[in-house]
Design a protein around this motif. Structure first.
Motif, PDB file in Angstrom:
ATOM      1  N   GLU B 113       0.826  -1.201   0.000  1.00  0.00           N
ATOM      2  CA  GLU B 113       0.000   0.000   0.000  1.00  0.00           C
ATOM      3  C   GLU B 113       0.864   1.257   0.000  1.00  0.00           C
ATOM      4  O   GLU B 113       0.656   2.189  -0.775  1.00  0.00           O
ATOM      5  CB  GLU B 113      -0.864   0.004   1.259  1.00  0.00           C
ATOM      6  CG  GLU B 113      -2.322   0.341   1.022  1.00  0.00           C
ATOM      7  CD  GLU B 113      -3.142  -0.030   2.250  1.00  0.00           C
ATOM      8  OE1 GLU B 113      -3.085   0.759   3.231  1.00  0.00           O
ATOM      9  OE2 GLU B 113      -3.782  -1.114   2.249  1.00  0.00           O
ATOM     10  N   LYS B 114       1.850   1.256   0.911  1.00  0.00           N
ATOM     11  CA  LYS B 114       2.721   2.425   1.039  1.00  0.00           C
ATOM     12  C   LYS B 114       3.490   2.664  -0.256  1.00  0.00           C
ATOM     13  O   LYS B 114       3.674   3.809  -0.701  1.00  0.00           O
ATOM     14  CB  LYS B 114       3.714   2.225   2.208  1.00  0.00           C
ATOM     15  CG  LYS B 114       3.067   2.315   3.567  1.00  0.00           C
ATOM     16  CD  LYS B 114       3.065   3.743   4.110  1.00  0.00           C
ATOM     17  CE  LYS B 114       1.936   3.969   5.105  1.00  0.00           C
ATOM     18  NZ  LYS B 114       2.213   3.392   6.431  1.00  0.00           N
ATOM     19  N   ILE B 115       3.948   1.540  -0.863  1.00  0.00           N
ATOM     20  CA  ILE B 115       4.700   1.691  -2.114  1.00  0.00           C
ATOM     21  C   ILE B 115       3.810   2.311  -3.181  1.00  0.00           C
ATOM     22  O   ILE B 115       4.218   3.235  -3.894  1.00  0.00           O
ATOM     23  CB  ILE B 115       5.244   0.322  -2.588  1.00  0.00           C
ATOM     24  CG1 ILE B 115       6.324  -0.172  -1.606  1.00  0.00           C
ATOM     25  CG2 ILE B 115       5.825   0.417  -4.002  1.00  0.00           C
ATOM     26  CD1 ILE B 115       6.790  -1.585  -1.870  1.00  0.00           C
ATOM     27  N   ALA B 116       2.556   1.835  -3.201  1.00  0.00           N
ATOM     28  CA  ALA B 116       1.632   2.367  -4.193  1.00  0.00           C
ATOM     29  C   ALA B 116       1.440   3.861  -3.996  1.00  0.00           C
ATOM     30  O   ALA B 116       1.510   4.659  -4.952  1.00  0.00           O
ATOM     31  CB  ALA B 116       0.297   1.644  -4.067  1.00  0.00           C
ATOM     32  N   GLN B 117       1.220   4.265  -2.706  1.00  0.00           N
ATOM     33  CA  GLN B 117       1.027   5.688  -2.425  1.00  0.00           C
ATOM     34  C   GLN B 117       2.231   6.503  -2.859  1.00  0.00           C
ATOM     35  O   GLN B 117       2.117   7.568  -3.483  1.00  0.00           O
ATOM     36  CB  GLN B 117       0.786   5.917  -0.928  1.00  0.00           C
ATOM     37  CG  GLN B 117      -0.595   5.507  -0.479  1.00  0.00           C
ATOM     38  CD  GLN B 117      -0.691   5.455   1.046  1.00  0.00           C
ATOM     39  OE1 GLN B 117       0.268   5.798   1.747  1.00  0.00           O
ATOM     40  NE2 GLN B 117      -1.835   5.013   1.525  1.00  0.00           N
ATOM     41  N   ALA B 118       3.399   5.995  -2.507  1.00  0.00           N
ATOM     42  CA  ALA B 118       4.623   6.715  -2.856  1.00  0.00           C
ATOM     43  C   ALA B 118       4.745   6.862  -4.380  1.00  0.00           C
ATOM     44  O   ALA B 118       5.112   7.922  -4.892  1.00  0.00           O
ATOM     45  CB  ALA B 118       5.836   5.975  -2.293  1.00  0.00           C
ATOM     46  N   TYR B 119       4.394   5.775  -5.036  1.00  0.00           N
ATOM     47  CA  TYR B 119       4.531   5.808  -6.497  1.00  0.00           C
ATOM     48  C   TYR B 119       3.556   6.807  -7.099  1.00  0.00           C
ATOM     49  O   TYR B 119       3.892   7.531  -8.037  1.00  0.00           O
ATOM     50  CB  TYR B 119       4.290   4.406  -7.076  1.00  0.00           C
ATOM     51  CG  TYR B 119       4.478   4.362  -8.568  1.00  0.00           C
ATOM     52  CD1 TYR B 119       5.764   4.561  -9.110  1.00  0.00           C
ATOM     53  CD2 TYR B 119       3.404   4.149  -9.426  1.00  0.00           C
ATOM     54  CE1 TYR B 119       5.942   4.542 -10.485  1.00  0.00           C
ATOM     55  CE2 TYR B 119       3.590   4.128 -10.791  1.00  0.00           C
ATOM     56  CZ  TYR B 119       4.866   4.327 -11.320  1.00  0.00           C
ATOM     57  OH  TYR B 119       5.050   4.329 -12.673  1.00  0.00           O
ATOM     58  N   MET B 120       2.334   6.857  -6.531  1.00  0.00           N
ATOM     59  CA  MET B 120       1.341   7.826  -6.990  1.00  0.00           C
ATOM     60  C   MET B 120       1.883   9.236  -6.857  1.00  0.00           C
ATOM     61  O   MET B 120       1.818  10.045  -7.793  1.00  0.00           O
ATOM     62  CB  MET B 120       0.060   7.722  -6.131  1.00  0.00           C
ATOM     63  CG  MET B 120      -0.803   6.547  -6.432  1.00  0.00           C
ATOM     64  SD  MET B 120      -1.914   6.929  -7.767  1.00  0.00           S
ATOM     65  CE  MET B 120      -3.184   7.792  -6.854  1.00  0.00           C
ATOM     66  N   LYS B 121       2.414   9.515  -5.676  1.00  0.00           N
ATOM     67  CA  LYS B 121       2.941  10.856  -5.427  1.00  0.00           C
ATOM     68  C   LYS B 121       4.031  11.164  -6.434  1.00  0.00           C
ATOM     69  O   LYS B 121       4.098  12.239  -7.021  1.00  0.00           O
ATOM     70  CB  LYS B 121       3.496  10.929  -4.001  1.00  0.00           C
ATOM     71  CG  LYS B 121       3.901  12.341  -3.626  1.00  0.00           C
ATOM     72  CD  LYS B 121       4.527  12.391  -2.242  1.00  0.00           C
ATOM     73  CE  LYS B 121       5.166  13.750  -2.036  1.00  0.00           C
ATOM     74  NZ  LYS B 121       6.200  13.686  -1.012  1.00  0.00           N
ATOM     75  N   LYS B 122       4.876  10.144  -6.624  1.00  0.00           N
ATOM     76  CA  LYS B 122       6.006  10.307  -7.536  1.00  0.00           C
ATOM     77  C   LYS B 122       5.498  10.619  -8.947  1.00  0.00           C
ATOM     78  O   LYS B 122       5.969  11.558  -9.602  1.00  0.00           O
ATOM     79  CB  LYS B 122       6.823   9.012  -7.534  1.00  0.00           C
ATOM     80  CG  LYS B 122       7.866   8.885  -8.598  1.00  0.00           C
ATOM     81  CD  LYS B 122       9.196   9.355  -8.076  1.00  0.00           C
ATOM     82  CE  LYS B 122      10.238   9.438  -9.176  1.00  0.00           C
ATOM     83  NZ  LYS B 122      10.016   8.637 -10.333  1.00  0.00           N
ATOM     84  N   SER B 123       4.507   9.831  -9.395  1.00  0.00           N
ATOM     85  CA  SER B 123       4.054  10.058 -10.766  1.00  0.00           C
ATOM     86  C   SER B 123       3.320  11.389 -10.877  1.00  0.00           C
ATOM     87  O   SER B 123       3.406  12.069 -11.897  1.00  0.00           O
ATOM     88  CB  SER B 123       3.177   8.907 -11.255  1.00  0.00           C
ATOM     89  OG  SER B 123       2.219   8.606 -10.291  1.00  0.00           O
TER      90      SER B 123
END
Ligand SMILES: Nc1ncnc2c1ncn2[C@@H]1O[C@H](COP(=O)(O)OP(=O)(O)OP(=O)(O)O)[C@@H](O)[C@H]1O
Ligand SMILES: [Mg+2]
Ligand SMILES: [Mg+2]
Lengths: 557, 148
Positions: B113-123
């Motif tokens: 979940e955290k990785i997904a959130q981070a990736y969202m922010k990143k993108s």
């Protein structure tokens, strides 16, 4: 200190204080009294000396007068003339009239000692005095005053005798002095209740009656005349009965007699036995007041001391407890950490196995169910072990609180959201009564969340199924008050004492670690607040958390 | 486009498994056991999300590595892996620019979940940058750009 030691200490204090107040007071009183008594005695002695001097002068004058008169008559008259009793009587009466009495009788004696003529109350004519000491002394000296003696008449008396000479030969004119009149002069020197005055001769024999001691004339006086010097002398004596007596003496009659005035110098000195009732009452009251004050003040200070000691003891116990907890915390942290890593690995490995299990090949395997079940157990117990270490670490966290602005209502809402699902499943209603006016406070948000979570979790556990949890906030003068009430099974009194102890739990091993409330307690303490619990068995429980509105010094330090 | 993840943890057993699980989820995942190795890796390739253990023995611990990573690849999102004893350091880490932290032993789901959130922010950020670049490209003096 133990109880009896305080009592001993208290008694010692009282005794010392009383000694300190009374000893100097008594000493001072004694010194003043002693000085006064001494001065008083000196005054008494002075007065006695003055009286002795005055009286001795009168006595000497009395004797001298008689001596002068008798010698003048003896010198101017003749034996043949005074041999005639009528002439002698005339003379006797003239002298007594002129000098105010004092002669008892008058006699004429020839050189052979024969009493030729006599005027007086006794009939002494015809007696011969040749054998008497005084006769010979007069013959030798010319003039003589005798000591008191009994003589032929068997009465104490003394005589003045003068020798005269004419053509017919030597003759003696002899007068007997009235001892009464003489004694009267002596008694003028007596004063007071104990004062006495008398005369003794050089052998210590009384020559005049003494007021006390029943000393008759001619009885030994008990005084040693050699102790008295040529001038007025003061002699002090303690009698057998413990009384003091002062004797003042002066030699009279050419050093033949000693006039003694004696008195008790303390006669008029006030003594304790003379004290009046009012004086005694006042004195006792003062004494009582001092004792009472001493006892009360001592009691008060000892009580204060006892209280202080107790506080100190409590503080000590508290410090020791805090120390213990800190040590325990450190150890728990170490252990938890060491366990956490392997737990993490077990968890991920199990996860990996589950990932693989999802693959087609395994799914169709006969033992798929077994694998699945075993994995679920592994996961379950890893989670359980994780909960233990999690709690231990929470307990151990050095808990330097991270202070920030915190909205308590917000924190509570978040915490409750967290539990909402669980509560719904168990049919637990959650009521909230938030005071929207409460201000934000400086506190540690995540630690507070932990606190509320622990308390509400316990409430959920206590209710089990069907019940209500009520969460309320309110603001007091300097504090925020958070009440968390449940309608659960309540806490029995025997358990209540121990709920904040680490590892104390009444729950089954896989449900409770017993760390929840001890962590809660520590956190609240660190944040400068307090936690209280009220509970009735079977009715429910209410936990009250009180947090400071502003940071106290203790919390910042 | 694949999500590229770099995992940094000194615990080999943990590292291995987590890498395998993330690969299986379809992420391009690389694991290294020290901060130094991590720095080498980010030089070679661009990573979207970096999982970084805070407590590592040896010269460079998690926070040091974090600083270095953030200075070299500011756009990479870092998720800190932390034990309870190091919660304070994770807070410090957030200040230094970490995206979030996960308590160990971490649940795999949570991690994903955290990785997904981070990736969202990143993108999101990538998008913004892209937009800015486009704006830059299309800005001409005297002409109003009115696409938004
Ligand atoms: N609201 C409550 N009602 C009844 N009993 C309670 C309540 N809160 C606490 N207790 C009692 O206090 C004990 C200690 O609570 P504590 O939270 O410290 O540990 P625990 O709940 O047993 O374990 P853990 O918190 O780790 O799950 C509990 O086991 C329970 O017996
Ligand atoms: Mg509990
Ligand atoms: Mg590590």
């Amino acid at each position: 200190m133990s109880k009896p030691m305080y009592r001993v200490f208290r008694q010692k204090m009282i005794i010392i204080t009383l000694l300190i107040s009374f000893v100097p007071l008594t000493l001072l009183g004694y010194t003043i009294y002693y000085g006064f008594a001494k001065a008083y005695c000196q005054r008494v002695e002075q007065q006695m000396t003055a009286r002795v001097t005055a009286c001795s002068q009168s006595l000497d004058l009395f004797l001298e007068e008689r001596k002068v008169i008798l010698s003048a008559i003896a010198k101017s008259g003749s034996l043949s003339y005074y041999n005639d009793p009528s002439h002698l009587r005339e003379l006797f009466e003239t002298i007594n009239n002129q000098t105010g009495g004092g002669l008892v009788d008058l006699g004429v004696i020839d050189s052979h000692g024969d009493h030729l003529a006599y005027v007086g109350p006794y009939s002494l004519e015809g007696f011969n005095y040749r054998e008497q000491a005084w006769f010979n002394l007069v013959m030798a000296k010319g003039i003589y005053v005798s000591d008191v003696y009994m003589g032929f008449r068997q009465m104490p008396h003394f005589v003045i005798a003068v020798k005269a000479g004419d053509a017919a030969g030597d003759w003696i004119l002899r007068a007997t002095i009235d001892p009464e009149i003489f004694a009267r002069i002596v008694t003028t020197a007596q004063t007071g209740k104990t004062g006495d005055a008398f005369i003794i001769n050089s052998a210590g024999i009384c020559q005049s009656p003494s007021r006390f001691n029943k000393k008759e004339i001619l009885a030994p006086s008990g005084l040693d005349p050699s102790r008295f010097g040529s001038s007025t002398t003061v002699v002090k004596k303690n009698t057998v009965s413990g009384l003091r007596r002062v004797h003042v003496g002066k030699w009279i009659n050419n050093g033949n007699w000693l006039l003694v005035v004696t008195q008790d110098p303390d006669e008029n000195l006030p003594s304790f036995s003379d004290m009046k009732t009012e004086e005694i009452t006042i004195f006792s009251l003062a004494l009582f007041a001092i004792v009472v004050t001493t006892v009360v003040t001592t009691g008060m200070s000892v009580n204060k001391l006892q209280e202080r000691d107790r506080e100190l003891e409590e503080l000590n116990a508290h410090l020791i407890q805090t120390d213990k907890m800190a040590a325990l915390g450190k150890m728990a942290a170490g252990v938890a950490h060491e366990i956490n890593n392997p737990l993490g690995i077990i968890a991920t490995k199990a996860g990996w196995m589950r990932d693989l299990l999802e693959e087609e090949a395994f799914r169709n395997s006969d033992n798929f169910k077994e694998y699945d079940g075993a994995l679920r157990k592994i996961e379950e117990h890893v989670e359980r072990a994780g909960k233990v270490t999690h709690n231990m670490l929470g307990f151990a966290r050095s808990m330097e609180p991270v202070m920030e602005r915190v909205n308590i209502n917000g924190v509570l809402k978040k915490t409750l959201e967290f539990l909402d699902h669980h509560a719904q499943i168990n049919n637990i209603r959650i009521n909230t009564g938030f005071d929207d006016a409460i201000p934000e406070i400086m506190s540690d948000r995540s630690q507070l969340q932990q606190v509320f979570l622990n308390i509400i979790n316990n409430a959920v556990d206590a209710i089990e199924k069907q019940g209500t949890i009520t969460v309320e906030t309110a603001k007091n003068a300097e504090t925020l008050v958070i009440d968390i009430k449940d309608t659960g099974k309540g806490i029995p009194d025997t358990v209540k004492k121990r709920i904040f102890d680490p590892f104390f739990t009444t729950k089954a091993a896989e449900k409770g670690t017993g760390l929840g409330l001890s962590i809660t307690y520590r956190i609240i303490e660190k944040l400068g607040g307090t936690i209280r619990v009220k509970s009735r068995k079977g009715k429910g429980t209410c936990f009250t958390v009180v947090l400071p509105l502003t940071l106290s010094k203790k919390t910042i330090a | 486009m694949e999500i590229k993840v770099l995992v940094v943890d000194d615990e080999i057993d943990f590292l291995e498994t987590i890498v395998k699980r993330l690969e299986k989820k379809g992420l391009h995942t690389v694991g290294v056991t020290s901060g130094e190795d991590a720095l080498i890796k980010i030089k070679e390739k661009y990573y979207d999300v970096i999982l970084l253990d805070i407590k590592m023995p040896g010269g460079m611990d998690g926070l040091d590595a974090l600083k270095e990573i953030k200075s070299r690849q500011p756009l990479a999102e870092v998720i800190l892996l932390t034990g309870h004893g190091t919660v304070e350091s994770s807070v410090e880490g957030m200040r230094l620019g970490a995206f979030d932290y996960v308590l160990k032993p971490a649940k795999f789901e949570e991690l994903c979940e955290k990785i997904a959130q981070a990736y969202m922010k990143k993108s999101d950020q990538d998008n913004k940058i892209r937009k800015a670049n486009i704006q830059q490209l299309l800005r001409f003096p005297g002409r109003v750009f009115d696409q938004e």
